[in-house]
Design a protein around this motif. Structure first.
Motif, PDB file in Angstrom:
ATOM      1  N   THR A 119      19.141   7.589  14.169  1.00 34.77           N
ATOM      2  CA  THR A 119      17.794   7.983  13.788  1.00 34.77           C
ATOM      3  C   THR A 119      17.326   7.239  12.543  1.00 34.77           C
ATOM      4  N   VAL A 120      16.022   7.145  12.415  1.00 39.16           N
ATOM      5  CA  VAL A 120      15.386   6.610  11.218  1.00 39.16           C
ATOM      6  C   VAL A 120      14.226   7.538  10.873  1.00 39.16           C
ATOM      7  N   THR A 121      14.003   7.738   9.589  1.00 36.14           N
ATOM      8  CA  THR A 121      12.923   8.614   9.155  1.00 36.14           C
ATOM      9  C   THR A 121      12.002   7.886   8.180  1.00 36.14           C
ATOM     10  N   LEU A 122      10.810   8.420   8.052  1.00 35.22           N
ATOM     11  CA  LEU A 122       9.842   7.910   7.085  1.00 35.22           C
ATOM     12  C   LEU A 122       9.231   9.111   6.385  1.00 35.22           C
ATOM     13  N   GLN A 123       9.610   9.297   5.137  1.00 31.85           N
ATOM     14  CA  GLN A 123       9.039  10.361   4.319  1.00 31.85           C
ATOM     15  C   GLN A 123       7.777   9.817   3.665  1.00 31.85           C
ATOM     16  N   MET A 124       6.661  10.481   3.898  1.00 33.88           N
ATOM     17  CA  MET A 124       5.374  10.007   3.396  1.00 33.88           C
ATOM     18  C   MET A 124       4.808  11.047   2.441  1.00 33.88           C
ATOM     19  N   ASN A 125       4.677  10.671   1.194  1.00 33.02           N
ATOM     20  CA  ASN A 125       4.144  11.560   0.164  1.00 33.02           C
ATOM     21  C   ASN A 125       2.828  11.013  -0.382  1.00 33.02           C
ATOM     22  N   SER A 126       2.097  11.868  -1.051  1.00 30.96           N
ATOM     23  CA  SER A 126       0.817  11.481  -1.662  1.00 30.96           C
ATOM     24  C   SER A 126      -0.065  10.737  -0.669  1.00 30.96           C
ATOM     25  N   PRO A 137       0.799  -1.238   0.000  1.00 29.15           N
ATOM     26  CA  PRO A 137       0.000   0.000   0.000  1.00 29.15           C
ATOM     27  C   PRO A 137       0.834   1.293   0.000  1.00 29.15           C
ATOM     28  N   VAL A 138       2.079   1.234   0.452  1.00 26.32           N
ATOM     29  CA  VAL A 138       2.875   2.461   0.554  1.00 26.32           C
ATOM     30  C   VAL A 138       4.015   2.510  -0.450  1.00 26.32           C
ATOM     31  N   LYS A 162      -2.958   9.369   1.696  1.00 28.44           N
ATOM     32  CA  LYS A 162      -4.361   9.029   1.471  1.00 28.44           C
ATOM     33  C   LYS A 162      -5.055   8.882   2.823  1.00 28.44           C
ATOM     34  N   SER A 163      -6.376   8.951   2.809  1.00 31.22           N
ATOM     35  CA  SER A 163      -7.121   8.822   4.056  1.00 31.22           C
ATOM     36  C   SER A 163      -6.861   7.471   4.718  1.00 31.22           C
ATOM     37  N   GLU A 164      -6.623   6.446   3.915  1.00 28.86           N
ATOM     38  CA  GLU A 164      -6.366   5.124   4.480  1.00 28.86           C
ATOM     39  C   GLU A 164      -4.991   5.002   5.137  1.00 28.86           C
ATOM     40  N   ASP A 165      -4.163   6.036   5.030  1.00 26.59           N
ATOM     41  CA  ASP A 165      -2.889   6.054   5.747  1.00 26.59           C
ATOM     42  C   ASP A 165      -3.051   6.527   7.194  1.00 26.59           C
TER      43      ASP A 165
END
Length: 124
Positions: free
Chosen positions: A78-85, A63-64, A87-90
């Motif tokens: 450190t760890v990062t999570l870049q989240m683009n685009s 899904p991602v 959606k409501s289901e995220d």
């Protein structure tokens, strides 16, 4: 004592972006994988992304895939999570975790330490 502190969550409109960060203290993570999981209300915790000890191998849930990017900085623990685009289901509480081994496994059983979670809400 190992502590993981997540930050960067919040409210965003669909199509927008957020960047989650997780800082680990109490142990060095350079030899271990790191992962992100999420849990929506009434659902089980789900795998989102993982990265191996060196940062060269990553694993994403379907899904991602193509929208999220996991990265790590071993010098800063450190760890990062870049989240683009987005959606409501995220929409979910997002958790970072320290893996037991160096490989980026997707199952929670392979992770030993967990953060407290960061809420991400995507409005449609």
């Amino acid at each position: 004592q190992v502590q993981l502190v997540e930050s960067g969550g919040g409210l965003v409109q669909a199509g927008g972006s957020l960047r989650l960060s997780c800082v680990v203290s109490g142990r060095t993570i350079s030899a271990r994988s790191m992962g992100w999981f999420r849990q929506a209300p009434g659902q089980e915790r789900q795998f989102v992304a993982a990265i191996n000890w060196s940062g060269y191998n990553t694993n994403y849930s379907d899904p991602v895939k193509g929208r999220f990017t996991i990265a790590r900085d071993n010098a800063k623990n450190t760890v990062t999570l870049q989240m683009n685009s987005l959606k409501s289901e995220d929409t979910a509480v997002y958790y970072c975790a320290v893996g037991r081994y160096g490989n980026p496994y997707y199952h929670p059983q392979y992770y030993d330490y967990w953060g407290q979670g960061s809420q991400v809400t995507v409005s449609s």
